[in-house]
Design an enzyme around this catalytic site. Structure first.
Site, PDB file in Angstrom:
ATOM      1  N   GLU A 131      -5.612   7.529  -2.003  1.00 15.33           N
ATOM      2  CA  GLU A 131      -6.150   6.216  -1.201  1.00 15.33           C
ATOM      3  C   GLU A 131      -6.746   5.321  -1.858  1.00 15.33           C
ATOM      4  OE1 GLU A 131      -4.463   6.024   1.292  1.00 15.33           O
ATOM      5  OE2 GLU A 131      -3.807   7.801   2.022  1.00 15.33           O
ATOM      6  N   HIS A 142       0.771  -1.296   0.098  1.00 15.44           N
ATOM      7  CA  HIS A 142       0.013   0.080  -0.044  1.00 15.44           C
ATOM      8  C   HIS A 142       0.910   1.221   0.000  1.00 15.44           C
ATOM      9  CE1 HIS A 142      -3.736   2.088   1.063  1.00 15.44           C
ATOM     10  NE2 HIS A 142      -2.804   3.048   1.607  1.00 15.44           N
ATOM     11  N   GLU A 143       1.830   1.465   0.942  1.00 12.59           N
ATOM     12  CA  GLU A 143       2.716   2.472   1.037  1.00 12.59           C
ATOM     13  C   GLU A 143       3.724   2.645  -0.263  1.00 12.59           C
ATOM     14  OE1 GLU A 143       1.514   4.317   2.985  1.00 12.59           O
ATOM     15  OE2 GLU A 143       0.629   3.071   4.538  1.00 12.59           O
ATOM     16  N   HIS A 198       2.071   4.391  -3.177  1.00 10.51           N
ATOM     17  CA  HIS A 198       1.687   5.878  -2.961  1.00 10.51           C
ATOM     18  C   HIS A 198       2.884   6.788  -3.487  1.00 10.51           C
ATOM     19  CE1 HIS A 198      -1.932   6.449  -0.413  1.00 10.51           C
ATOM     20  NE2 HIS A 198      -1.400   5.646   0.299  1.00 10.51           N
TER      21      HIS A 198
END
Length: 888
Positions: A569, A546-547, A550
């Site tokens: 997000e 997830h990170e 980004h």
């Protein structure tokens, strides 16, 4: 209770508690990244209303000041005060000392300005030119003198003095290396101080007023920097107009400096460094209020006349919300910045609107026992100073909003994989599969000029960028077991899906227990909660993916309107599943099954979210046709920026995820993911709105294969309405009728547990002992969620449940659900596990306090109070405020 990303959700039982929290209780428990700062943007009509309601004309006349400086906290809106339409910060130079004794960062920051965002960009292959729109002259009248604190020069601490350090070398080592990284050879040396003086008299002049975003800072002095006194700048700037006034000549030098082409980035950084060391040439008048710092120069009537390089001497405050002072898991002091809920304005005076994209460099000094990590393009090496102190220097050459700047200082240890040097994947590049071939679309990028990795052939094939991991020594074993071996495969998986990594390196820091989220991504650095290190690798892997996502969506590509945080997000939530399946090298059918299971979990969470939240906060594009609009000066407000309910909301994660999943499946994943890679290449380095993505996506699909989709109906059905979109309702109804194999398996196990719970006696249980299947962590989470719907579970059933799945040894998401069951059914034998969770998993445990209090059980309520007493001294400030509201 569950909120995606932190193991929590907002349910009806907690809603009254949440709604009763004051605006100072704003939190971001599940925040996954800096979406170019705080989710927000302005509402022009609201700005006008605020301005008409109250404006202190004695300080800031209504003729120029578009924000009420004393907003009513009950309005829940955070003001972005900077007047970016007139001047834009192009580069920051920070020079700071870390003082753990007084818990402050102190020093100075130099701001270099370019023309405001009223300029229109016209790109060419070699450089960018700007054409000013016609605009009125903004004249600001100050009715009373700005306040400057009196201070004797002898009271200046030596470390507050002016810093000097050697400039960048010009050798071949300074060039791009083979993977598109920059080299970094900055050094610090001795310091000197300068005399403090300022004339605060008001001579009735009409002056331009610069407004910066600022909160909880002690500003000591503001001065113009005499860049004209720096020798050698003539090589990089136009021929000086010797007949021009000194003020105009200094402005012209800075204008030329910020406009240097990308291939001169080394020389530009060198010039910024030397200019930041130049002496001051006149004090500037300043004043401050709760949210801003206002600066003016007597006799400078317009933005063009205002100094284009200023130095601000300041220090942070221990209570500032942008900076967290705490202890790590080894009990050693540390500090980190998270920027929420007010971004970085309590770290340094800055411009916070997303359009204010800038570069930065920072020198930070700390005791030699500390490690300084920062958003920067090279892994900085410390430079020894006086005995016992080190200096660290970082820089970036990719312009980004100041809210993405992150710093962390602590006594951390670098964790290295226990492998031989030949097997060290931090420097190893895995062979590319045919599908991983680089896709480059055109010779130039569309963003403003900077040294871009997307134009480097070696960077394009670098599927694993250099990385480091830092953590307290006590977590070394957990890092080895849960994290270190995952990083290469997760980075490689992201590259195989999206292509070139936007950033040249990555640091990963395991943050202290009081970090109020499972993770956060900033340029070149990821914060991970220690809660991701427990149990199996599943939670750690999905959160890491997830990170990492980004880096592309949220950092390399940002939202031009911060209310559209789904652009960060939603994408990261969707891509984490894709990356994680790729990292595990799952066959397609297993990847699909895993993704269907996670979609089922998120569907339940989204339903809880939408049933127990205000309709107005369920909308992904709340500003509708005004999305992206700002006031004339550039000032705005963050809608619901201080609303405590906002921190509990995950609609942008979940609804955004389901929208992207719907688009990928409707248009065909074989079309969607190649498009996504192309979109990243076309829009990296830029700010976008929803329609930019949707329009490009639909244009890439033949009209006869769009299934009637249009930008208008997607926006109307998914982005600008509350509740659940019709297409999603239909999809989930079909899935409920025909669930996937993994979901069916969970349903079968739930039925077994319900039968076990209904058996009245031991003899009957022995006769019909149930055999339970082995379940994955996601399956156990779903099982526990379904069991939470049961009115009663006996202590015997709970004991067997715990024994069957070894729940106390599972990851934090599973243990959170288990704690909910313990609280709901008052299973006293496991109360110690709840206590442990509240202490060690603060990123996820915040809502358990609410569950304990609404249980109306005296023993459980006492447990909540005892746990809070143990941790409140080092708990995240906003989280502590929320818990206080729940308990008292």
């Amino acid at each position: 209770m569950y909120m995606y990303g932190s193991g929590l959700k907002l349910t009806q039982s907690l809603l009254p508690l949440v709604q009763g929290i004051g605006s100072c209780g704003k939190t971001t428990y599940a925040s996954g990244c800096f979406l170019f700062g705080k989710p927000a943007i302005c509402d022009s009509e609201l700005l006008e209303e605020i301005r008409s309601l109250s404006c202190d004309s004695a300080k800031l006349p209504t003729a120029n000041y578009t924000m009420d400086i004393n907003l009513d906290p009950s309005q829940d809106d955070l003001p972005l005060m900077a007047n970016t339409s007139h001047l834009l910060v192009k580069h920051y130079v920070l020079d700071l000392d870390v003082d753990f004794g007084s818990r402050v960062l102190e020093g100075n920051i130099v701001l270099f300005f370019g023309d405001g965002n009223r300029c229109k960009k016209q790109s060419s292959s070699s450089q960018e030119t700007f054409q000013m729109e016609s605009e009125e002259a903004y004249i600001f009248r100050t009715a009373e003198p700005c306040h400057v604190p009196k201070m004797d020069s002898n009271t200046f601490s030596p470390k507050m003095g002016h810093r000097e350090f050697a400039v960048y070398g010009k050798s071949d080592q300074d060039a791009f290396d083979n993977d598109g990284n920059h080299d970094n050879k900055e050094h610090d040396s001795e310091s000197s101080s300068s005399k403090y003086c300022c004339d605060t008299g008001n001579h009735g002049r009409e002056d331009f007023l610069l407004v910066l975003d600022c909160c909880d800072l002690t500003v000591l002095k503001v001065e113009e920097v005499d860049v004209a006194a720096v020798p050698g700048l003539e090589k990089f700037t136009k021929a000086p107009n010797l007949t021009a006034a000194p003020e105009k000549r200094r402005c012209e030098i800075v204008r030329d400096l910020v406009a240097l082409p990308a291939d001169a980035w080394r020389e530009q950084l060198d010039c910024y460094t030397r200019c930041s060391q130049a002496p001051g040439c006149g004090e500037l008048l300043f004043d401050s209020d709760k949210w801003s710092l206002q600066i003016r120069k007597k006799g400078a009537p317009t933005a063009a006349d205002f100094p284009h390089a200023i130095r601000i001497w300041y220090k942070t405050k221990p209570e500032g919300q942008s900076v967290t002072w705490t202890s790590d898991q080894d009990g050693r002091p540390c500090v980190y910045t998270m920027g929420s809920p007010i971004n970085n304005r309590a770290l340094f005076p800055c411009q916070e609107p997303p359009v204010a994209m800038s570069t930065w460099q920072a020198t930070v000094r700390a005791a030699a026992s500390f490690v300084v990590l920062m958003s920067g393009e090279k892994s900085a090496k410390p430079t020894p100073l006086r005995e016992g102190y080190m200096s660290w220097h970082y820089y970036v050459t990719m312009p980004m909003p100041a809210s993405t700047f992150t710093i962390a200082v602590g006594c951390w240890t670098e964790m290295k994989p226990k492998t031989s040097p030949l097997d060290d994947l931090t420097e190893h590049t895995l062979p590319l599969r045919p599908s991983d071939a680089d896709f480059r679309y055109g010779d130039t990028c569309s963003h403003m000029e900077y040294p871009c990795r997307f134009q480097s052939a070696s960077a394009a094939t670098q599927n694993i960028i250099p990385y480091r991991v830092f953590a307290p020594v006590c977590l070394e074993g957990a890092c080895q077991e849960a994290l270190l071996w995952l990083i290469p495969s997760c980075l490689s998986a992201a590259h195989s899906v999206l292509g070139t990594h936007p950033f040249s390196r990555l640091d990963i820091l395991i943050v202290p227990t009081n970090f109020p989220s499972l993770g956060m991504a900033s340029p070149h650095i990821i914060f991970l909660s220690q809660s991701t290190l427990t149990g199996t690798s599943h939670l750690c892997g999905t959160r890491l993916c997830h990170e990492i996502a980004h880096a592309w969506f949220g950092l390399a590509i940002g939202a031009r309107d911060w209310t559209e945080e789904w652009l960060s997000e939603g994408f990261a939530t969707h891509l984490e599943d894709i990356f994680w399946a790729e990292a595990q090298q799952l066959p397609p059918h297993e990847a699909l099954e895993q993704q269907e299971l996670r979609a089922c979990l998120r569907w339940h969470r989204l339903q809880d979210e939408l049933q127990n939240s205000p309709e107005g906060m369920q909308v992904l594009r709340p500003n509708k046709e005004k999305t992206g609009h700002v006031s004339a000066s550039g000032a705005s407000v963050v809608k619901n920026g201080l609303n405590p309910e906002k921190g509990f909301m995950q609609v942008h994660y979940l609804k955004g995820y389901f929208l992207l999943r719907f688009l990928a499946r409707t248009l065909g994943e074989e079309n969607y993911f190649p498009f996504l890679r192309k979109f990243v290449h076309l829009f990296h380095g830029q700010l976008i709105l929803s329609q930019d993505f949707l329009q490009r996506l639909l244009e890439s699909i033949p009209e006869n294969k769009r299934f009637g989709l249009s930008v208008e109906n997607i926006v109307g059905d998914w982005l600008e309405c509350s509740g659940i979109p019709k297409a999603l309702q239909e999809e989930r109804k079909a899935k409920d009728c025909s669930p996937s194999r993994l979901v069916r398996q969970v349903g079968s196990e739930v039925a077994k547990w319900i039968r076990v719970n209904r058996r009245p006696g031991k003899r009957q249980r022995r006769k019909r002992e149930a055999a339970f299947e082995k379940l994955s962590p996601d399956q156990i989470v779903l099982l526990l969620e379904w069991l939470l719907e049961q009115k009663t579970l006996s202590p015997q059933t709970l004991h067997r449940l715990q024994q069957s799945y070894h729940l106390q040894e599972q990851d934090a998401e599973v243990r959170h659900r288990w704690c909910e069951l313990v609280i709901k059914h008052k299973y006293t034998k496991a109360y110690d596990q709840v206590k442990r969770f509240l202490q060690e998993d603060q990123a996820m445990g915040i809502y358990l306090y609410g569950e304990l209090m609404v249980s109306e059980d005296a023993r459980l309520q006492q447990l909540a109070h005892r746990c809070f007493e143990l941790v409140k001294g080092h708990m995240d400030k906003a989280s502590a405020q929320v818990v206080t509201e729940m308990l008292f």
